[in-house]
Design an enzyme around this catalytic site. Structure first.
Site, PDB file in Angstrom:
ATOM      1  N   ASP A  33      -0.030  43.941  60.780  1.00 48.58           N
ATOM      2  CA  ASP A  33       0.280  43.033  59.675  1.00 48.58           C
ATOM      3  C   ASP A  33       1.201  41.912  60.157  1.00 48.58           C
ATOM      4  O   ASP A  33       0.966  40.734  59.895  1.00 48.58           O
ATOM      5  CB  ASP A  33       0.929  43.829  58.542  1.00 48.58           C
ATOM      6  CG  ASP A  33       1.371  42.952  57.387  1.00 48.58           C
ATOM      7  OD1 ASP A  33       0.554  42.169  56.891  1.00 48.58           O
ATOM      8  OD2 ASP A  33       2.551  43.062  56.976  1.00 48.58           O
ATOM      9  N   ALA A  34       2.241  42.269  60.876  1.00 48.67           N
ATOM     10  CA  ALA A  34       3.201  41.277  61.373  1.00 48.67           C
ATOM     11  C   ALA A  34       2.560  40.352  62.403  1.00 48.67           C
ATOM     12  O   ALA A  34       2.784  39.134  62.388  1.00 48.67           O
ATOM     13  CB  ALA A  34       4.411  41.982  61.975  1.00 48.67           C
TER      14      ALA A  34
END
Length: 145
Positions: A33-34
């Site tokens: 996600d990051a």
């Protein structure tokens, strides 16, 4: 392709606490996600229109669970069997959270996409991440609305 973390292929020298193949799909999704968020932000900053509101709106359209679910469906024919397996594990993982702005199926597919990105990162496949993220962004930015 290696299933082991290599410090020289990572952004930072912090090795995971266990071998990559033993990391849970949710942990891989957390990292993925990051990584995807940074990729989207870097893409948006490369564009000429840098107004904060425009950046935020466009980023949201690329990183939302709905968008990531759409991206995973688009990428599916391009994925290797191993990548599909990683995505399947991410899709089937129990996150323990309830999505706020997406239905459960979109959320699970978004988790699958993030898990795939996290897996590619931790197995040192930076070029593959770039290829898939580039294809994803191009698709989302140019598809009919």
């Amino acid at each position: 392709m290696s299933g082991e973390f290599k410090v020289n292929n990572a952004w930072f020298p912090y090795e995971p606490s266990k071998p990559v193949r033993q990391l849970s799909p949710i942990v891989l999704a957390y990292a993925g996600d990051a990584i995807y968020e940074v990729a989207v932000r870097q893409y948006l900053i490369s564009l000429p229109n840098l107004r904060p509101n425009h950046l935020h709106r466009t980023a949201t359209g690329l990183v939302s669970a709905k968008a990531q679910s759409t991206i995973l469906a688009f990428l599916d024919p391009m994925l290797t069997d191993e990548e599909k397996d990683v995505a399947r594990q991410g899709r089937n993982a129990k996150s323990g959270t309830i999505p706020k702005n997406a239905d459960v199926l979109e959320y699970r597919h978004a988790t699958a996409f993030e898990c795939l990105i996290g897996h590619l990162y931790y197995t040192g496949q930076q070029e593959r991440i770039q290829e898939l993220v580039h294809s994803s962004i191009e698709y989302m930015m140019n598809r009919p609305k």
